[in-house]
Design a protein around this motif. Structure first.
Motif, PDB file in Angstrom:
ATOM      1  N   PHE A   1       0.878  -1.289   0.190  1.00 26.39           N
ATOM      2  CA  PHE A   1       0.103   0.073   0.013  1.00 26.39           C
ATOM      3  C   PHE A   1       0.964   1.127   0.029  1.00 26.39           C
ATOM      4  CE2 PHE A   1      -2.427   3.222   2.069  1.00 26.39           C
ATOM      5  CZ  PHE A   1      -3.824   3.153   1.441  1.00 26.39           C
ATOM      6  N   LEU A   2       1.873   1.065   0.802  1.00 24.92           N
ATOM      7  CA  LEU A   2       2.693   2.430   0.899  1.00 24.92           C
ATOM      8  C   LEU A   2       3.657   2.371  -0.533  1.00 24.92           C
ATOM      9  CD1 LEU A   2       4.107   2.249   4.736  1.00 24.92           C
ATOM     10  CD2 LEU A   2       2.493   3.869   3.736  1.00 24.92           C
ATOM     11  N   GLY A   3       4.093   1.243  -0.965  1.00 26.90           N
ATOM     12  CA  GLY A   3       4.621   1.627  -2.120  1.00 26.90           C
ATOM     13  C   GLY A   3       3.936   2.066  -3.241  1.00 26.90           C
ATOM     14  N   LEU A   4       2.721   1.739  -3.285  1.00 31.78           N
ATOM     15  CA  LEU A   4       1.811   1.886  -4.598  1.00 31.78           C
ATOM     16  C   LEU A   4       1.477   3.662  -4.472  1.00 31.78           C
ATOM     17  CD1 LEU A   4       0.278   1.257  -6.767  1.00 31.78           C
ATOM     18  CD2 LEU A   4      -1.533   0.447  -5.516  1.00 31.78           C
ATOM     19  N   PHE A   5       0.868   4.191  -3.026  1.00 30.53           N
ATOM     20  CA  PHE A   5       0.457   5.394  -2.934  1.00 30.53           C
ATOM     21  C   PHE A   5       1.501   6.362  -2.348  1.00 30.53           C
ATOM     22  CE2 PHE A   5      -3.148   2.545  -2.896  1.00 30.53           C
ATOM     23  CZ  PHE A   5      -3.980   3.046  -3.787  1.00 30.53           C
ATOM     24  N   ILE A   6       2.594   5.817  -1.992  1.00 30.87           N
ATOM     25  CA  ILE A   6       3.349   6.815  -1.235  1.00 30.87           C
ATOM     26  C   ILE A   6       4.845   6.820  -2.025  1.00 30.87           C
ATOM     27  CG2 ILE A   6       4.596   7.666   0.887  1.00 30.87           C
ATOM     28  CD1 ILE A   6       1.680   7.945   0.856  1.00 30.87           C
ATOM     29  N   VAL A   7       5.526   5.737  -2.096  1.00 32.91           N
ATOM     30  CA  VAL A   7       6.881   5.456  -2.683  1.00 32.91           C
ATOM     31  C   VAL A   7       6.923   5.792  -3.994  1.00 32.91           C
ATOM     32  CG1 VAL A   7       9.093   4.104  -2.775  1.00 32.91           C
ATOM     33  CG2 VAL A   7       7.737   4.112  -0.606  1.00 32.91           C
TER      34      VAL A   7
END
Length: 404
Positions: free
Chosen positions: A148-154
């Motif tokens: 989730f963090l990789g898709l929407f943040i990183v």
């Protein structure tokens, strides 16, 4: 079908190259209409995605719809104010908005500021805004949370950094191309300057030496002439040679980029141009040629470039007449009509010509000089056994017209 295709092409050209007034209104988008359309599409998609996502049965806070509309509409100005847009999207998360405005805002911050503390603080704040609610709910596995963090943040942050690096690279390449163009222009100017100095040296060493020798020999002949007519002819040759040396000196100064001194050239502005033409005709007449000169009255005010062109056309025409039709009568006529000056040089054609060699570029040079002065030149034989050089120049108002 063709009409529709033509309209589509016109629309594409308008989008790619908008008018100057439209480009001034689109300074936030670098004057590009396609960027405006892209931001409008992103904002509209964010609104649709936020309103369409989620369970319709799940109740939303009272400020859900205003928060969604404001945070998504703010994406239109994300290129100008990316940090306030990101903060507004983070605040909209409290009203149960989706992550899409927050993701686009983080990408905009990274693309605007690149790898720096502003981007780092924005990324850390976005991570906290995303992680805190999910950690409180405690239903996400670490693997899902990492994805989730990789898709929407990183992912958006890295994409923004890549776009910033790409923009910086394009700017560097553009500067290098401009520098290379300036260097190429400078080298070309230096080559032209060196060639001009070489031509100036050759003209000084060859032409100036020959003309000086002619002037000195003519001067000596005028002193030791056996009769008055020979002395007069020799003096005319000496005077013409001295004038040619003065003109050559002015040309050499131009070739060497030196400031010309006043009085070196017999061609002057205003009505003195006609006086220079009169002196030229007198010098040619003194050699035995038959030249009739007709000047306008009142004399027009002639600009510098036009005056020089008039003088050179008369000079070259008289020279050509002396070489190709020696001892033939020549008529030089200058007349004004409205806002133009008409110059006509006519001479009789003769079966024999002189043995004086020519460069072969006399008519070409005349045409170039006349066209540079904004005029028109016509040359050629007439039906009554004559050769005519006709030039037309634009002139300013005559002194009488200026007085009125």
């Amino acid at each position: 079908m063709r009409e529709a295709l033509a309209r589509f092409r016109l629309l594409v050209l308008t989008v790619r190259r908008p008018p100057e007034r439209v480009r001034r209104l689109l300074t936030w988008w670098d004057g590009r209409v396609e960027l405006v359309l892209l931001d409008v599409a992103v904002a509209a998609f964010a609104i649709w995605f936020t309103l369409a996502s989620g369970d319709p049965a799940d109740p939303h806070p009272p400020l859900h719809l205003p928060a969604v509309l404001v945070s998504c509409a703010a994406l239109l100005v994300r290129r100008r104010w990316p940090v306030p847009v990101l903060a507004l999207a983070a605040a909209a998360m409290a009203a149960d908005a989706t992550l899409l405005p927050l993701t686009v805002g983080l990408y905009s911050v990274a693309a605007r500021f690149g790898l720096g503390w502003i981007t780092g603080v924005a990324a850390l704040g976005t991570v906290l805004v995303v992680l805190v609610p999910h950690l409180q709910r405690d239903y996400q596995s670490p693997m899902v949370l990492a994805m989730f963090l990789g898709l929407f943040i990183v992912g958006p942050a890295l994409a923004g950094l890549w776009m910033r690096q790409r923009a910086d690279l394009l700017a560097v390449l553009r500067d290098r191309a401009e520098e290379a163009e300036r260097t190429r222009t400078l080298l070309a100017d230096q080559a032209v300057f060196a060639e001009r100095r070489r031509i100036a040296r050759e003209m000084h060493d060859v032409v100036a030496h020959r003309v000086t020798a002619v002037a000195l020999q003519a001067g000596a002949l005028s002193i030791q002439a056996p009769d008055e007519r020979t002395a007069q002819t020799a003096e005319t040759i000496r005077s013409v040679s001295a004038t040619a040396l003065e003109e050559l000196r002015g040309i050499l100064r131009v070739l060497r980029d030196e400031a010309p001194q006043a009085g070196l050239t017999p061609v002057r502005n205003g009505t003195d141009v006609l006086a220079s033409v009169d002196e030229l005709v007198e010098d040619v007449t003194a050699t035995g040629a038959r030249v009739e000169l007709q000047l306008p009255d009142p004399a027009p005010a002639i600009a510098g470039e036009v005056g020089r062109a008039v003088y050179r056309v008369v000079q070259e025409s008289l020279t050509n007449a002396g070489k190709h039709a020696p001892h033939a009568a020549v008529e030089v006529r200058l007349a004004t009509a409205d806002d133009r000056l008409d110059l006509t040089v006519t001479n009789q054609l003769t079966p024999r010509s002189s043995d004086v060699p020519g460069s072969g570029y006399g008519l070409v040079g005349m045409r170039e000089r006349v066209e540079l002065a904004g005029g028109e030149l016509h040359t050629g034989p007439t039906g009554d056994g004559r050769f005519r050089v006709s030039a037309r120049f634009p002139v300013t108002a005559t002194p009488a017209q200026e007085a009125t």
